[in-house]
Design an enzyme around this catalytic site. Structure first.
Site, PDB file in Angstrom:
ATOM      1  CD  GLU A 252      -2.490   1.086   2.845  1.00  0.00           C
ATOM      2  OE1 GLU A 252      -3.416   1.873   3.048  1.00  0.00           O
ATOM      3  OE2 GLU A 252      -2.109   0.226   3.689  1.00  0.00           O
TER       4      GLU A 252
ATOM      5  CE  LYS B 206      -7.208   0.789   3.874  1.00  0.00           C
ATOM      6  NZ  LYS B 206      -5.974   1.224   4.569  1.00  0.00           N
TER       7      LYS B 206
ATOM      8  CB  CYS C 226      -4.222  -1.985   4.706  1.00  0.00           C
ATOM      9  SG  CYS C 226      -3.313  -1.887   6.282  1.00  0.00           S
TER      10      CYS C 226
END
Length: 298
Positions: free
Chosen positions: A53, A124, A157
């Site tokens: 990321e 995300k 994540c």
């Protein structure tokens, strides 16, 4: 299918664990470091490479203005152009995380490149802690991208803490999810006796219960008082790591050689147990009400 994009099997996956640092003075160095490690992975036979990321910017922004200064648009970005050129020239598939600027909005995004150019974008969906102050939650859903080597999903994540994310990509027919991470140190306990962190187990569990591969690349190091967990891994359809789980501190590349298409028959454990077939779709929707992307046949 383009002539230069013939199916490849098995696929050699490489997840790259390193230490990108925040700060505009570091951006070029972060980018070059990631590409140098990706080149090493190619020299060792990899054809699907996963970077962490925010791989070119580092993570710990102090203000939204600083995050905005680090962000790049999807089109015309020097970092994305470098990643795209690398994938084209090396004839590989590359997933990388970056801070995306779309007008005045910022997204924590992941992009997938292949020999034919850019294949996909993911923003995300689940923002962690101060990310909520800089970024807008993703608005693209959970797409799965069809490629000559298999069907590839992307997540970032904190997404792994939400079991809906891998389930929705699995329900669309994903063979593998590339998981791009900046897993951080949180209050202890952080590791068990084997040195694995909770994120490792969540990755393994998601791979197991959805019968797909997950290639999780995390970063290492310290940045502005925060630390990162490492623990990068590649989980098989059975959930167990293929090869090593990386340690918490060392720069490294983790490899696995797999035929991604085997994910499509992996749920059939025996004549009586088949995860997709056994789901109680009379009680709940197999796609959890998700309608943004149609399922691909398995």
């Amino acid at each position: 299918m383009p002539a230069d994009c013939n199916p490849v099997s098995p696929v050699r996956i490489a997840v790259i664990q390193y230490d990108p640092q925040v700060g505009l003075k570091h951006t070029r160095g972060n980018l070059n470091k990631g590409l140098l490690l990706a080149q090493r992975a190619v020299s060792e036979g990899a054809n699907l490479i996963v970077l962490p990321e925010l791989a070119n910017t580092g993570y710990t922004f102090h203000t939204r203005a600083e995050a905005y200064a680090h962000a790049e648009p999807l089109d015309g970005s020097s970092s994305l152009q470098a990643w795209e050129s690398f994938a084209r020239e090396q004839q590989v598939y590359l997933a990388a995380g970056f801070a995306e600027r779309d007008g005045l909005k910022l997204y924590d995004s992941a992009v997938l490149f292949g020999p034919e150019g850019r294949l996909g974008l993911y923003r995300k969906a689940h923002l962690w802690n101060q990310e909520k102050l800089w970024f807008t939650p993703g608005n693209l859903g959970f797409p799965v991208f069809e490629t000559p080597i298999g069907r590839i999903g992307l997540m970032i994540c904190w997404d792994i803490w939400f079991p809906e994310v891998p389930r929705l990509m699995a329900s669309q027919g994903a063979d593998i999810i590339c998981s791009l991470n900046n897993w951080v140190w949180t209050p202890p306990p952080l590791f068990d006796a084997s040195g694995r962190c909770m994120a490792s187990y969540l990755t393994m569990t998601a791979a197991h219960v959805n019968n797909l591969y997950i290639a999780a690349a995390n970063r290492i190091g310290s940045e502005r008082g925060g630390r990162f967990l490492g623990c990068s891994l590649i989980a098989g359809t059975h959930g167990w790591p293929i090869g090593e789980v990386a340690g918490a501190e060392q720069e490294c590349i983790v490899y696995a050689d797999v035929d991604l298409s085997t994910a499509r028959s992996a749920p059939i454990w025996n004549n009586l147990n088949d995860l997709p077939r056994d789901r109680r779709t009379d009680l709940y929707d197999a796609a959890l009400g998700y309608r943004l992307h149609p399922a691909m046949p398995r």
